[in-house]
Scaffold this motif. Structure first.
Motif, PDB file in Angstrom:
ATOM      1  N   ILE A 206       0.874  -1.173   0.000  1.00  0.00           N
ATOM      2  CA  ILE A 206       0.000   0.000   0.000  1.00  0.00           C
ATOM      3  C   ILE A 206       0.911   1.223   0.000  1.00  0.00           C
ATOM      4  O   ILE A 206       1.740   1.380   0.903  1.00  0.00           O
ATOM      5  N   ILE A 207       0.775   2.076  -1.025  1.00  0.00           N
ATOM      6  CA  ILE A 207       1.684   3.222  -1.110  1.00  0.00           C
ATOM      7  C   ILE A 207       1.003   4.555  -0.840  1.00  0.00           C
ATOM      8  O   ILE A 207       1.678   5.531  -0.551  1.00  0.00           O
ATOM      9  N   LYS A 208      -0.333   4.595  -0.925  1.00  0.00           N
ATOM     10  CA  LYS A 208      -1.073   5.821  -0.623  1.00  0.00           C
ATOM     11  C   LYS A 208      -2.447   5.436  -0.091  1.00  0.00           C
ATOM     12  O   LYS A 208      -3.018   4.430  -0.503  1.00  0.00           O
ATOM     13  N   GLU A 209      -2.959   6.275   0.806  1.00  0.00           N
ATOM     14  CA  GLU A 209      -4.334   6.127   1.280  1.00  0.00           C
ATOM     15  C   GLU A 209      -4.986   7.491   1.226  1.00  0.00           C
ATOM     16  O   GLU A 209      -4.372   8.496   1.569  1.00  0.00           O
ATOM     17  N   PHE A 210      -6.235   7.503   0.759  1.00  0.00           N
ATOM     18  CA  PHE A 210      -6.968   8.750   0.603  1.00  0.00           C
ATOM     19  C   PHE A 210      -8.178   8.771   1.530  1.00  0.00           C
ATOM     20  O   PHE A 210      -8.672   7.723   1.954  1.00  0.00           O
ATOM     21  N   VAL A 211      -8.680   9.961   1.775  1.00  0.00           N
ATOM     22  CA  VAL A 211      -9.916  10.132   2.530  1.00  0.00           C
ATOM     23  C   VAL A 211     -11.008   9.316   1.849  1.00  0.00           C
ATOM     24  O   VAL A 211     -11.086   9.269   0.626  1.00  0.00           O
ATOM     25  N   GLY A 212     -11.851   8.667   2.626  1.00  0.00           N
ATOM     26  CA  GLY A 212     -12.937   7.878   2.072  1.00  0.00           C
ATOM     27  C   GLY A 212     -12.601   6.397   1.953  1.00  0.00           C
ATOM     28  O   GLY A 212     -13.399   5.618   1.437  1.00  0.00           O
ATOM     29  N   GLY A 213     -11.408   6.006   2.408  1.00  0.00           N
ATOM     30  CA  GLY A 213     -11.043   4.597   2.376  1.00  0.00           C
ATOM     31  C   GLY A 213     -10.454   4.108   1.072  1.00  0.00           C
ATOM     32  O   GLY A 213     -10.246   2.910   0.891  1.00  0.00           O
ATOM     33  N   HIS A 214     -10.153   5.005   0.151  1.00  0.00           N
ATOM     34  CA  HIS A 214      -9.522   4.620  -1.109  1.00  0.00           C
ATOM     35  C   HIS A 214      -8.031   4.441  -0.856  1.00  0.00           C
ATOM     36  O   HIS A 214      -7.439   5.155  -0.045  1.00  0.00           O
ATOM     37  N   LYS A 215      -7.412   3.495  -1.573  1.00  0.00           N
ATOM     38  CA  LYS A 215      -5.972   3.287  -1.384  1.00  0.00           C
ATOM     39  C   LYS A 215      -5.319   2.855  -2.683  1.00  0.00           C
ATOM     40  O   LYS A 215      -5.946   2.221  -3.536  1.00  0.00           O
ATOM     41  N   VAL A 216      -4.063   3.225  -2.839  1.00  0.00           N
ATOM     42  CA  VAL A 216      -3.266   2.819  -3.997  1.00  0.00           C
ATOM     43  C   VAL A 216      -2.394   1.656  -3.563  1.00  0.00           C
ATOM     44  O   VAL A 216      -1.630   1.768  -2.595  1.00  0.00           O
ATOM     45  N   VAL A 217      -2.533   0.558  -4.290  1.00  0.00           N
ATOM     46  CA  VAL A 217      -1.737  -0.639  -4.009  1.00  0.00           C
ATOM     47  C   VAL A 217      -0.797  -0.871  -5.185  1.00  0.00           C
ATOM     48  O   VAL A 217      -1.226  -0.872  -6.337  1.00  0.00           O
ATOM     49  N   LYS A 218       0.459  -1.065  -4.859  1.00  0.00           N
ATOM     50  CA  LYS A 218       1.456  -1.408  -5.878  1.00  0.00           C
ATOM     51  C   LYS A 218       1.567  -2.929  -5.901  1.00  0.00           C
ATOM     52  O   LYS A 218       1.881  -3.555  -4.893  1.00  0.00           O
ATOM     53  N   TYR A 219       1.294  -3.519  -7.065  1.00  0.00           N
ATOM     54  CA  TYR A 219       1.475  -4.950  -7.298  1.00  0.00           C
ATOM     55  C   TYR A 219       2.782  -5.075  -8.078  1.00  0.00           C
ATOM     56  O   TYR A 219       2.992  -4.361  -9.058  1.00  0.00           O
ATOM     57  N   PHE A 220       3.660  -5.961  -7.648  1.00  0.00           N
ATOM     58  CA  PHE A 220       4.944  -6.080  -8.336  1.00  0.00           C
ATOM     59  C   PHE A 220       5.479  -7.504  -8.238  1.00  0.00           C
ATOM     60  O   PHE A 220       5.003  -8.314  -7.442  1.00  0.00           O
ATOM     61  N   LYS A 221       6.469  -7.739  -9.068  1.00  0.00           N
ATOM     62  CA  LYS A 221       7.109  -9.051  -9.121  1.00  0.00           C
ATOM     63  C   LYS A 221       8.420  -8.950  -8.354  1.00  0.00           C
ATOM     64  O   LYS A 221       9.303  -8.187  -8.710  1.00  0.00           O
ATOM     65  N   SER A 222       8.524  -9.707  -7.268  1.00  0.00           N
ATOM     66  CA  SER A 222       9.784  -9.737  -6.520  1.00  0.00           C
ATOM     67  C   SER A 222      10.380 -11.129  -6.695  1.00  0.00           C
ATOM     68  O   SER A 222       9.667 -12.127  -6.700  1.00  0.00           O
ATOM     69  N   TYR A 223      11.667 -11.140  -6.885  1.00  0.00           N
ATOM     70  CA  TYR A 223      12.321 -12.419  -7.185  1.00  0.00           C
ATOM     71  C   TYR A 223      13.260 -12.818  -6.081  1.00  0.00           C
ATOM     72  O   TYR A 223      13.748 -12.091  -5.334  1.00  0.00           O
TER      73      TYR A 223
END
Length: 171
Positions: A154-171
């Motif tokens: 989770i890289i950002k959270e906004f008012v109202g419960g919205h959030k930015v999630v980064k999906y990535f490939k880790s090796y």
């Protein structure tokens, strides 16, 4: 390659070629920050619905004459004689295949719509998804993508419960 999108709890990403939810100012600011000075790759419908985005190079993937062509629009574009052309010199740059796009725009950001996300999913290494808190009626949905990635943050959270999630490939 990176991608950016927003979807609600039902995976809706569009309704009548617009976002299905009311504007989320913080998310639009995040989109502008993330894409500034970048090359965006979008579908034709997404391109037609975008506001004017300064300081970005927008490449539009469209089905014209039954062929998949990437047309280089620069920052703004117009339509002449049924063909999308660059405003500056009326010459369109066509890419003949997905591979050609990957070779010529290796650091592009995929920014919609659903068919473009689906086409490039195997090549996306980082996918930034705004999870809109709520369910809205939509007619366009995010294709399944989660199985392409093995890590999230989770890289950002906004008012109202919205959030930015980064999906990535880790090796």
């Amino acid at each position: 390659m990176r991608a950016i999108a927003a979807m609600d709890k039902t995976r809706a990403i569009g309704k009548n070629d617009q976002l299905p939810w009311p504007a989320i100012k913080e998310d639009f600011a995040w989109f502008k920050e993330f894409t500034k000075d970048q090359q965006l790759i979008v579908g034709r419908v997404t391109f037609q619905t975008l506001p004017i985005l300064k300081n970005r190079h927008i490449n539009v993937l469209s089905r014209l004459n039954s062929d998949l062509d990437l047309i280089d629009y620069g920052i703004t574009a117009n339509k002449e004689n049924g063909i999308w052309v660059n405003n500056y010199n009326n010459i369109a740059t066509h890419f003949s295949s997905k591979e050609d796009v990957l070779e010529n725009i290796p650091n592009g950001i995929i920014a919609g719509g659903a068919k473009i996300y689906e086409l490039f999913l195997p090549e996306i290494t980082e996918f930034y998804i705004t999870h809109v808190n709520g369910s809205y009626y939509g007619d366009t949905f995010m294709p399944p993508f989660e199985y392409y990635f093995n890590s999230t943050e989770i890289i950002k959270e906004f008012v109202g419960g919205h959030k930015v999630v980064k999906y990535f490939k880790s090796y």
